[in-house]
Motif scaffolding. Structure first.
Motif, short mmCIF file in Angstrom:
data_model
loop_
_atom_site.label_atom_id
_atom_site.label_comp_id
_atom_site.label_asym_id
_atom_site.label_seq_id
_atom_site.Cartn_x
_atom_site.Cartn_y
_atom_site.Cartn_z
N ARG A 132 0.86 -1.19 0.00
CA ARG A 132 0.00 0.00 0.00
C ARG A 132 0.89 1.24 0.00
O ARG A 132 2.02 1.19 0.48
N PRO A 133 0.36 2.37 -0.51
CA PRO A 133 1.18 3.59 -0.56
C PRO A 133 1.74 4.00 0.81
O PRO A 133 2.85 4.51 0.90
N GLU A 134 0.96 3.73 1.87
CA GLU A 134 1.46 4.05 3.21
C GLU A 134 2.74 3.26 3.51
O GLU A 134 3.68 3.77 4.13
N THR A 135 2.78 2.02 3.05
CA THR A 135 3.97 1.19 3.25
C THR A 135 5.15 1.78 2.47
O THR A 135 6.29 1.78 2.95
N VAL A 136 4.85 2.29 1.28
CA VAL A 136 5.89 2.90 0.47
C VAL A 136 6.46 4.13 1.17
O VAL A 136 7.68 4.31 1.27
N LEU A 137 5.55 4.96 1.71
CA LEU A 137 6.01 6.16 2.42
C LEU A 137 6.83 5.76 3.65
O LEU A 137 7.85 6.39 3.95
N ASP A 138 6.40 4.71 4.33
CA ASP A 138 7.14 4.23 5.49
C ASP A 138 8.54 3.79 5.08
O ASP A 138 9.54 4.11 5.73
N GLY A 139 8.61 3.06 3.95
CA GLY A 139 9.92 2.62 3.43
C GLY A 139 10.79 3.80 3.06
O GLY A 139 12.00 3.82 3.34
N LEU A 140 10.18 4.82 2.45
CA LEU A 140 10.93 6.01 2.06
C LEU A 140 11.49 6.71 3.30
O LEU A 140 12.66 7.13 3.32
N MET A 141 10.68 6.80 4.36
CA MET A 141 11.15 7.45 5.59
C MET A 141 12.26 6.64 6.25
O MET A 141 13.19 7.19 6.84
N LYS A 142 12.16 5.30 6.13
CA LYS A 142 13.24 4.44 6.66
C LYS A 142 14.53 4.70 5.91
O LYS A 142 15.61 4.74 6.50
N LEU A 143 14.42 4.90 4.60
CA LEU A 143 15.62 5.19 3.80
C LEU A 143 16.20 6.55 4.21
O LEU A 143 17.41 6.70 4.35
N GLN A 144 15.31 7.53 4.43
CA GLN A 144 15.78 8.85 4.84
C GLN A 144 16.52 8.77 6.17
O GLN A 144 17.56 9.41 6.36
N ASP A 145 15.97 7.97 7.06
CA ASP A 145 16.61 7.76 8.37
C ASP A 145 18.00 7.14 8.17
O ASP A 145 18.97 7.55 8.82
#
Lengths: 158, 161
Positions: free
Chosen positions: A130-143
């Protein structure tokens, strides 16, 4: 000028901050997960809010490779070439079950996860995610980027 | 031309080539001899049958027996809005059939796909190369005898821990 005339920071922190909020991504889209990428990229979920809105269609201009969908053995050399063409520093997200592990396909045709071909920073599971999972993954990458060594010659990267 | 009269017409005109007639969800299915495939198809394509479209060509591997491979052709008539399926059994040791590229242009890639996946040779095909897999691929992956999950990577793969 009144108030804040200067601020102090560490070079590493400033570089990490700059890099994590200016990801230029290259979408390597091969399958149905592409639909989910589109909804994550467009106005409803909007990865631009995270500074990753600028899609580049040349790997030479991108620093984030989004591998979205099934990668076959026929396609694997192409994916490797695209990754090699990207300039350092660069990151890779495996988007969806197929890119992560081959997904439901275990046969003569499908690569069992793109990490057999190129290094991967963040795995986003789901079929499709789901897009929320994608955003979560993106934030994990930013971290991850924020806390990485920011040597601009990218020394010591495996 | 009604359903029954169509079958009668095919039987009268092309009876030698047809081994059996059956029915699948309302559409006729002909079992035919592979040696007469080409002449049969030529007759079916033109008037009065008028099956102008080759919808699909595929193959089935029954794993054992002399008629191990079975070619399946799907024809469609635009003028009469009816479909027809033809099946032809091929030998296990040397599966070979005549090409239909002279009748339908799309037979070219359909036959290449069947050759790639099942190893059926089509005599007279202008360019019988693999279609879906790549150069250097060994064997035919949709044969029942192809090893389960055997991959043939083109570049080195890292093993998973």
């Amino acid at each position: 000028m009144s108030g804040l005339d200067f601020l102090t920071t560490r070079l590493e922190t400033a570089l990490g901050w700059g890099r994590k909020y200016s990801l230029f991504h290259y979408p390597f889209i091969t399958a149905c997960c592409g639909m989910e990428y589109m909804s994550a990229a467009c106005a409803h979920f909007d990865i631009d809010r995270f500074g990753a809105g600028l899609t580049r269609f040349s790997p030479r201009q991108a620093d984030l490779l989004l591998v979205v969908g099934t990668v076959t053995h026929k396609l694997a050399p192409v994916l490797k070439t695209v990754y090699d063409q990207m300039l350092e520093p660069k990151w890779v997200i495996a988007f969806g079950a197929c890119a992560v592990s081959g997904g439901i396909y275990q046969n003569y045709a499908v690569v069992q996860g793109i990490d057999r071909v190129i290094p991967v920073d963040v795995y986003i599971p789901g079929c499709p995610p789901r897009p929320e999972t994608v955003l979560d993954g993106l934030m994990k990458l930013q971290d991850k980027i924020q806390h990485q060594k920011q040597d601009w010659r990218w020394a010591g990267k495996a | 031309m009604g359903r029954e009269s169509l079958i009668d017409e095919i039987r009268t005109k092309l009876g030698d080539a047809v081994e059996g007639v059956s029915d699948s969800f309302g559409d006729p299915v002909l079992t035919v001899r592979p040696s007469s495939l080409r002449s049969l198809m030529t007759a079916l394509r033109d008037a009065p049958f008028d099956y102008a479209v080759l919808l699909d060509l595929t193959c089935v591997d029954f794993a054992a027996g002399e008629g191990r491979f079975e070619l399946v052709y799907h024809l469609y008539s635009l003028s009469r809005n009816v479909r027809l399926r033809l099946k032809a059994s091929l030998s296990a040791s040397d599966p070979v059939a005549e090409t239909l590229t002279g009748l339908w242009k799309n037979a070219d890639w359909l036959e290449r796909e069947v050759f790639d996946m099942f190893g059926v040779r089509f005599t007279g095909h202008p360019d019988l190369r693999r279609l879906l897999t790549y150069e250097g691929f060994e064997g035919h992956p949709l044969r029942k005898s192809y090893p389960w999950r055997l991959a043939q990577p083109r570049i080195p793969m890292k093993d998973k821990v």
